[in-house]
Design a protein around this motif. Structure first.
Motif, PDB file in Angstrom:
ATOM      1  N   HIS A  36       0.754  -1.211  -0.085  1.00  0.00           N
ATOM      2  CA  HIS A  36       0.007  -0.024  -0.137  1.00  0.00           C
ATOM      3  C   HIS A  36       0.873   1.205   0.109  1.00  0.00           C
ATOM      4  CE1 HIS A  36      -2.447   3.264   1.943  1.00  0.00           C
ATOM      5  NE2 HIS A  36      -3.249   2.793   1.075  1.00  0.00           N
ATOM      6  N   HIS A  37       1.692   1.297   0.894  1.00  0.00           N
ATOM      7  CA  HIS A  37       2.865   2.326   1.046  1.00  0.00           C
ATOM      8  C   HIS A  37       3.383   2.658  -0.632  1.00  0.00           C
ATOM      9  CE1 HIS A  37       5.466   5.161   2.813  1.00  0.00           C
ATOM     10  NE2 HIS A  37       6.655   4.715   2.204  1.00  0.00           N
ATOM     11  N   GLU A  38       3.882   1.546  -0.996  1.00  0.00           N
ATOM     12  CA  GLU A  38       4.501   1.868  -2.480  1.00  0.00           C
ATOM     13  C   GLU A  38       3.714   2.157  -3.522  1.00  0.00           C
ATOM     14  OE1 GLU A  38       6.463  -2.077  -2.981  1.00  0.00           O
ATOM     15  OE2 GLU A  38       7.649  -1.740  -1.466  1.00  0.00           O
ATOM     16  N   LEU A  39       2.660   1.763  -3.400  1.00  0.00           N
ATOM     17  CA  LEU A  39       1.580   2.371  -4.232  1.00  0.00           C
ATOM     18  C   LEU A  39       1.011   3.672  -4.128  1.00  0.00           C
ATOM     19  CD1 LEU A  39      -0.837  -0.758  -4.703  1.00  0.00           C
ATOM     20  CD2 LEU A  39       0.503   0.348  -6.468  1.00  0.00           C
ATOM     21  N   VAL A  40       0.931   3.958  -2.874  1.00  0.00           N
ATOM     22  CA  VAL A  40       0.666   5.397  -2.492  1.00  0.00           C
ATOM     23  C   VAL A  40       1.871   6.408  -2.981  1.00  0.00           C
ATOM     24  CG1 VAL A  40       0.556   7.190  -0.824  1.00  0.00           C
ATOM     25  CG2 VAL A  40      -0.716   4.973  -0.530  1.00  0.00           C
ATOM     26  N   GLN A  41       2.895   5.938  -2.921  1.00  0.00           N
ATOM     27  CA  GLN A  41       4.199   6.945  -3.347  1.00  0.00           C
ATOM     28  C   GLN A  41       4.257   6.817  -4.882  1.00  0.00           C
ATOM     29  OE1 GLN A  41       7.549   5.127  -1.318  1.00  0.00           O
ATOM     30  NE2 GLN A  41       7.768   6.576   0.009  1.00  0.00           N
ATOM     31  N   ALA A  42       3.839   5.769  -5.421  1.00  0.00           N
ATOM     32  CA  ALA A  42       3.990   5.637  -7.181  1.00  0.00           C
ATOM     33  C   ALA A  42       2.942   6.642  -7.734  1.00  0.00           C
ATOM     34  CB  ALA A  42       3.843   4.265  -7.612  1.00  0.00           C
ATOM     35  N   ILE A  43       1.618   6.473  -6.913  1.00  0.00           N
ATOM     36  CA  ILE A  43       0.482   7.303  -7.491  1.00  0.00           C
ATOM     37  C   ILE A  43       0.809   8.742  -7.267  1.00  0.00           C
ATOM     38  CG2 ILE A  43      -1.723   7.961  -6.904  1.00  0.00           C
ATOM     39  CD1 ILE A  43      -2.384   4.833  -6.739  1.00  0.00           C
ATOM     40  N   GLY A  44       1.357   8.978  -6.276  1.00  0.00           N
ATOM     41  CA  GLY A  44       1.626  10.438  -5.771  1.00  0.00           C
ATOM     42  C   GLY A  44       2.621  11.028  -6.849  1.00  0.00           C
ATOM     43  N   GLN A  45       3.569  10.303  -7.173  1.00  0.00           N
ATOM     44  CA  GLN A  45       4.750  10.646  -8.094  1.00  0.00           C
ATOM     45  C   GLN A  45       4.118  10.978  -9.505  1.00  0.00           C
ATOM     46  OE1 GLN A  45       8.131  11.095  -7.901  1.00  0.00           O
ATOM     47  NE2 GLN A  45       7.859  11.101  -5.881  1.00  0.00           N
ATOM     48  N   ILE A  46       3.192   9.957  -9.895  1.00  0.00           N
ATOM     49  CA  ILE A  46       2.722  10.254 -11.215  1.00  0.00           C
ATOM     50  C   ILE A  46       1.504  11.486 -11.195  1.00  0.00           C
ATOM     51  CG2 ILE A  46       0.993   9.246 -12.700  1.00  0.00           C
ATOM     52  CD1 ILE A  46       2.165   6.688 -11.587  1.00  0.00           C
ATOM     53  N   GLU A  47       0.870  11.517  -9.943  1.00  0.00           N
ATOM     54  CA  GLU A  47      -0.107  12.890  -9.880  1.00  0.00           C
ATOM     55  C   GLU A  47       0.701  13.874  -9.922  1.00  0.00           C
ATOM     56  OE1 GLU A  47      -2.882  11.516  -6.752  1.00  0.00           O
ATOM     57  OE2 GLU A  47      -4.186  10.631  -8.300  1.00  0.00           O
ATOM     58  N   SER A  48       1.638  14.224  -9.221  1.00  0.00           N
ATOM     59  CA  SER A  48       2.548  15.403  -9.137  1.00  0.00           C
ATOM     60  C   SER A  48       3.137  15.766 -10.301  1.00  0.00           C
ATOM     61  CB  SER A  48       3.569  15.175  -8.020  1.00  0.00           C
ATOM     62  OG  SER A  48       4.415  14.360  -8.305  1.00  0.00           O
ATOM     63  N   GLY A  49       3.257  14.794 -11.273  1.00  0.00           N
ATOM     64  CA  GLY A  49       3.995  15.065 -12.628  1.00  0.00           C
ATOM     65  C   GLY A  49       5.488  14.756 -12.498  1.00  0.00           C
ATOM     66  N   ASN A  50       5.920  14.068 -11.568  1.00  0.00           N
ATOM     67  CA  ASN A  50       7.441  13.655 -11.479  1.00  0.00           C
ATOM     68  C   ASN A  50       7.693  12.378 -12.321  1.00  0.00           C
ATOM     69  OD1 ASN A  50       8.026  15.844 -10.000  1.00  0.00           O
ATOM     70  ND2 ASN A  50       7.454  14.815  -8.036  1.00  0.00           N
ATOM     71  N   GLN A  51       6.377  11.606 -12.592  1.00  0.00           N
ATOM     72  CA  GLN A  51       6.956  10.380 -13.430  1.00  0.00           C
ATOM     73  C   GLN A  51       5.720  10.293 -14.352  1.00  0.00           C
ATOM     74  OE1 GLN A  51       6.699   7.065 -10.806  1.00  0.00           O
ATOM     75  NE2 GLN A  51       7.228   5.574 -12.735  1.00  0.00           N
ATOM     76  N   ALA A  52       5.941   9.959 -15.772  1.00  0.00           N
ATOM     77  CA  ALA A  52       4.960   9.824 -16.727  1.00  0.00           C
ATOM     78  C   ALA A  52       4.368   8.489 -16.613  1.00  0.00           C
ATOM     79  CB  ALA A  52       5.873  10.077 -18.211  1.00  0.00           C
ATOM     80  N   CYS A  53       3.011   8.404 -17.086  1.00  0.00           N
ATOM     81  CA  CYS A  53       2.437   7.410 -17.135  1.00  0.00           C
ATOM     82  C   CYS A  53       1.036   7.386 -17.749  1.00  0.00           C
ATOM     83  CB  CYS A  53       1.837   7.080 -15.444  1.00  0.00           C
ATOM     84  SG  CYS A  53       1.230   5.588 -15.096  1.00  0.00           S
ATOM     85  N   SER A  54       0.438   6.312 -18.495  1.00  0.00           N
ATOM     86  CA  SER A  54      -0.753   6.613 -19.074  1.00  0.00           C
ATOM     87  C   SER A  54      -1.866   6.541 -18.196  1.00  0.00           C
ATOM     88  CB  SER A  54      -1.007   5.223 -19.962  1.00  0.00           C
ATOM     89  OG  SER A  54      -1.037   4.073 -19.166  1.00  0.00           O
ATOM     90  N   ASP A  55      -3.102   7.062 -18.626  1.00  0.00           N
ATOM     91  CA  ASP A  55      -4.122   7.073 -17.700  1.00  0.00           C
ATOM     92  C   ASP A  55      -4.560   5.510 -17.392  1.00  0.00           C
ATOM     93  OD1 ASP A  55      -4.231   9.747 -17.864  1.00  0.00           O
ATOM     94  OD2 ASP A  55      -5.778  10.047 -19.464  1.00  0.00           O
ATOM     95  N   ASP A  56      -4.166   4.859 -18.313  1.00  0.00           N
ATOM     96  CA  ASP A  56      -4.749   3.475 -17.684  1.00  0.00           C
ATOM     97  C   ASP A  56      -4.018   2.739 -16.982  1.00  0.00           C
ATOM     98  OD1 ASP A  56      -6.981   3.317 -19.681  1.00  0.00           O
ATOM     99  OD2 ASP A  56      -5.601   2.363 -21.390  1.00  0.00           O
ATOM    100  N   ARG A  57      -2.786   2.988 -16.926  1.00  0.00           N
ATOM    101  CA  ARG A  57      -1.632   2.685 -15.726  1.00  0.00           C
ATOM    102  C   ARG A  57      -2.055   3.064 -14.610  1.00  0.00           C
ATOM    103  NH1 ARG A  57       0.896  -0.697 -13.183  1.00  0.00           N
ATOM    104  NH2 ARG A  57       3.019  -0.144 -12.582  1.00  0.00           N
ATOM    105  N   LEU A  58      -2.214   4.405 -14.344  1.00  0.00           N
ATOM    106  CA  LEU A  58      -2.623   5.079 -13.280  1.00  0.00           C
ATOM    107  C   LEU A  58      -3.888   4.560 -12.517  1.00  0.00           C
ATOM    108  CD1 LEU A  58      -2.173   7.259 -11.102  1.00  0.00           C
ATOM    109  CD2 LEU A  58      -3.266   9.057 -12.477  1.00  0.00           C
ATOM    110  N   GLU A  59      -4.857   4.479 -13.614  1.00  0.00           N
ATOM    111  CA  GLU A  59      -6.299   4.001 -13.033  1.00  0.00           C
ATOM    112  C   GLU A  59      -5.882   2.373 -12.426  1.00  0.00           C
ATOM    113  OE1 GLU A  59     -10.685   2.253 -14.875  1.00  0.00           O
ATOM    114  OE2 GLU A  59      -9.547   3.923 -15.815  1.00  0.00           O
TER     115      GLU A  59
END
Length: 82
Positions: A36-59
Motif C-alpha cells: 500500500h505504501h509503495e502504491l501511494v508513493q507511485a501514485i503520488g509521483q505520477i499525479e505530481s507530474g514527476n513520473q510519466a504514465c498512461s491514464d490506464d496505468r494510473l487507473e
C-alpha cells in the motif's frame, strides 16, 4: 495526494490498536501495508507530474490500492471478531 492522507492510521482511525496488533502478529498484513505504501508513493509521483504514465496505468495502480485497502479492512474486521 499526500502520503500522510493515505497513511493507514489516517484511513482507519478507529482501528489504530488493531492495526498495531496486526503489524506485530501478521506477516501478511505487513506485506499488504508495505505494498500500500509503495502504491501511494507511485501514485503520488505520477499525479505530481514527476513520473510519466498512461491514464490506464494510473487507473490500474489506483484499483490495486483499493483492492489492498479492501483486504486490509477485511483483516481488521476478522481481527475484531476474534
Amino acid at each position: 495526494m499526500s502520503e500522510l492522507g493515505n497513511d493507514l492510521h489516517a484511513l482507519f482511525p478507529a482501528q489504530i490498536a488493531v492495526l498495531h496488533s496486526l503489524k506485530l502478529k501478521s506477516e501478511h498484513y505487513r506485506s499488504l501495508a508495505r505494498q500500500h505504501h509503495e502504491l501511494v508513493q507511485a501514485i503520488g509521483q505520477i499525479e505530481s507530474g514527476n513520473q510519466a504514465c498512461s491514464d490506464d496505468r494510473l487507473e490500474g495502480l489506483k484499483k490495486q490500492r483499493l483492492h489492498l485497502l479492501d483486504e486490509i479492512a477485511e483483516m481488521i474486521a476478522e481481527h475484531q471478531v476474534a
